[in-house]
Each structure stands twice: as C-alpha cells, then as structure tokens.
Write a protein that holds these residues in place. Sequence first.
Motif, PDB file in Angstrom:
ATOM      1  N   MET A  70       0.826  -1.205   0.000  1.00  0.00           N
ATOM      2  CA  MET A  70       0.000   0.000   0.000  1.00  0.00           C
ATOM      3  C   MET A  70       0.865   1.261   0.000  1.00  0.00           C
ATOM      4  O   MET A  70       0.506   2.275  -0.601  1.00  0.00           O
ATOM      5  N   ASP A  71       2.028   1.193   0.688  1.00  0.00           N
ATOM      6  CA  ASP A  71       2.955   2.325   0.674  1.00  0.00           C
ATOM      7  C   ASP A  71       3.449   2.590  -0.745  1.00  0.00           C
ATOM      8  O   ASP A  71       3.504   3.741  -1.200  1.00  0.00           O
ATOM      9  N   LEU A  72       3.827   1.517  -1.434  1.00  0.00           N
ATOM     10  CA  LEU A  72       4.325   1.666  -2.805  1.00  0.00           C
ATOM     11  C   LEU A  72       3.236   2.231  -3.708  1.00  0.00           C
ATOM     12  O   LEU A  72       3.497   3.077  -4.563  1.00  0.00           O
ATOM     13  N   GLU A  73       2.006   1.782  -3.494  1.00  0.00           N
ATOM     14  CA  GLU A  73       0.894   2.269  -4.300  1.00  0.00           C
ATOM     15  C   GLU A  73       0.630   3.753  -4.044  1.00  0.00           C
ATOM     16  O   GLU A  73       0.202   4.484  -4.938  1.00  0.00           O
ATOM     17  N   SER A  74       0.919   4.179  -2.824  1.00  0.00           N
ATOM     18  CA  SER A  74       0.663   5.579  -2.480  1.00  0.00           C
ATOM     19  C   SER A  74       1.546   6.531  -3.285  1.00  0.00           C
ATOM     20  O   SER A  74       1.179   7.689  -3.506  1.00  0.00           O
ATOM     21  N   ARG A  75       2.724   6.066  -3.717  1.00  0.00           N
ATOM     22  CA  ARG A  75       3.583   6.916  -4.539  1.00  0.00           C
ATOM     23  C   ARG A  75       2.918   7.212  -5.887  1.00  0.00           C
ATOM     24  O   ARG A  75       3.008   8.318  -6.407  1.00  0.00           O
ATOM     25  N   VAL A  76       2.241   6.202  -6.417  1.00  0.00           N
ATOM     26  CA  VAL A  76       1.563   6.373  -7.698  1.00  0.00           C
ATOM     27  C   VAL A  76       0.427   7.386  -7.568  1.00  0.00           C
ATOM     28  O   VAL A  76       0.161   8.161  -8.491  1.00  0.00           O
TER      29      VAL A  76
END
Length: 297
Positions: free
Chosen positions: A209-215
Amino acid sequence: MNDEIHRIKNEIIDSFDEELEQQMEEDRLDELVADGLSEPTIDRKIYFRELFRLQHELVRLQDWVQYKKLKMIVLFEGRDSAGKGGAIKRVTQRLNPRVCRVVALPAPTERERSQWYFQRYVQHLPTAGEMVLFDRSWYNRAGVERVMGFCTPDELEEFFRSVPEFERMLVRSGIILVKYWFSITDEEQEFRFQMRINDPLKQWKLSPMDLESRVHWEDYTRAKEEMLERTHIPEAPWWVVQAVDKKKARLNMIAHLLSQIPYEHVPKETIELPARVRGADYSRHPVPEEMYVPEKY
C-alpha cells in the motif's frame, strides 16, 4: 550511599542511551542513500535537551489527566512515512501504558465493514483518566479508503456529513480531542521510502500500500485538502505539523500538545520504601545452573 547514587546516575544514562541508540539507527539509514536529499536538521544537543524536557512535562500532563479524571484523544494522521509512528513513540516513551495507550487498528474485518462506520473506533475511546493516541483513525475513510476505492462515493459523502457531528458529540461528552496532520513533501517521502528499501532492518515498514501511495500522490493530496476543509471545525480543529525535519516535528508537536491542556502540579504523598520482612524459617533455594541464560556478554 555513593554507590547508590552512582547506580542511579548510570540508570539515567541508560535511559538516555535508549533514545540515542534509536537516533543513531536513523542516522545509519541516512547513510544508505544519497546525501543532500533531506533538509538540515536541528542540532543534536538541542534536540535531546528539549526532548527530555518535554517528555518530563508529558509525565506531568499524564499525572494531571489521571488526577482530574480527564479523557483525551490525540489523532495522528498523514501520508505514509510522514513520521507519525516516531512522534507517537516519543510521546509514550516515558509514560505509563495504563494511562496512555496507542490504538493502531488493522484493516476492518468483514463483520466490521457491515457495522456503523465509527463503531469499531468507539470501543477504543478513553475512560476517565486516560489518554488514547490513534495511529491513524476514522479518517482512513477520507484518505486511503477513498483513494484506493475501498468505499463508495455515497459512503464517503456520508462520512463527511457524519464526522463533524461525531466529533462534536465526543467533545460535548467531555473528551478532549486533538487532531494532527503530519505534512511532508513529495521529495521527502521518496527519500524515506528509499531508506526503507535499502535497509533490511526497515523493509518490513514498506507495505504494498505504501508503494501504491507513490503512484497516487496527487490523489492523496486532493483527498487531504478536502478532508481538512470539511472536517476542520471549531470544536475539533486540525493542526498541521511541518514534518520534513523529523526532530523538529516531534518537538513542535509535543510542545503544542502540552499547550492544549492547562495542567498543574499534582500533589503526591511522600513514598517510603518499607523494610523487608525476614522470616527466621526461610532460606533461599539455589537455582540449578542449567536454568541460567548463558552470559555471553
């Protein structure tokens, strides 16, 4: 007596070293990525001096909350890696966990998703003499649930209609409610994520979810702006913490939190350690050698 004083001093130094050790670990992470990506930070001596002073005041606040049977909620919100967890650690570090507790709820279960939205948070509200720190809160709906599509537009709109009344109800019931938003830049979040990626001791902090938040950086920005606009009410205003510099953010947040309650000195009875009672028929039994933890250090 001198030996006892020496031991007390060593104990105090040990407690300081816990904080220093944690800070040195953060400095070690900084070395794993390129220099110059973070803002200059506050002088270390000033930081520790002020942190220990503020933590002493937090103990006094805790005593006052317990003495006056106050009920206090502090919400910590912000983007992933904004420093909420580190700030919470510094608040609770010297406090009694029976008085000050942290609530960090996982994703709702199937049963919880069918309940009134606020229901699973209500059971964690403070009783008299308690401080409750929410590491993320009911504002999940206005942030991650909205951006990631975990709620419908109608559910989001109902949240915005309900949350001001919900919080006014909490305040009317006597609960002190303080809401913090930890604000960081796009560049600083990227820097902190890179630190987590490059250090095996911190990789567990980096979720999918953290990685997705960058997008979805811009989506989260729009969600935050509407959330602050529609839920910033006189009874429970938002307070934005500039959190690019983690040390300054912690000090500023704690100092502000202390200003929210006019606490006073709590009268305490003098504590006297009673003498040990020694029985004539008691003798201490030796512990078998194989039960001891090996002393490798």
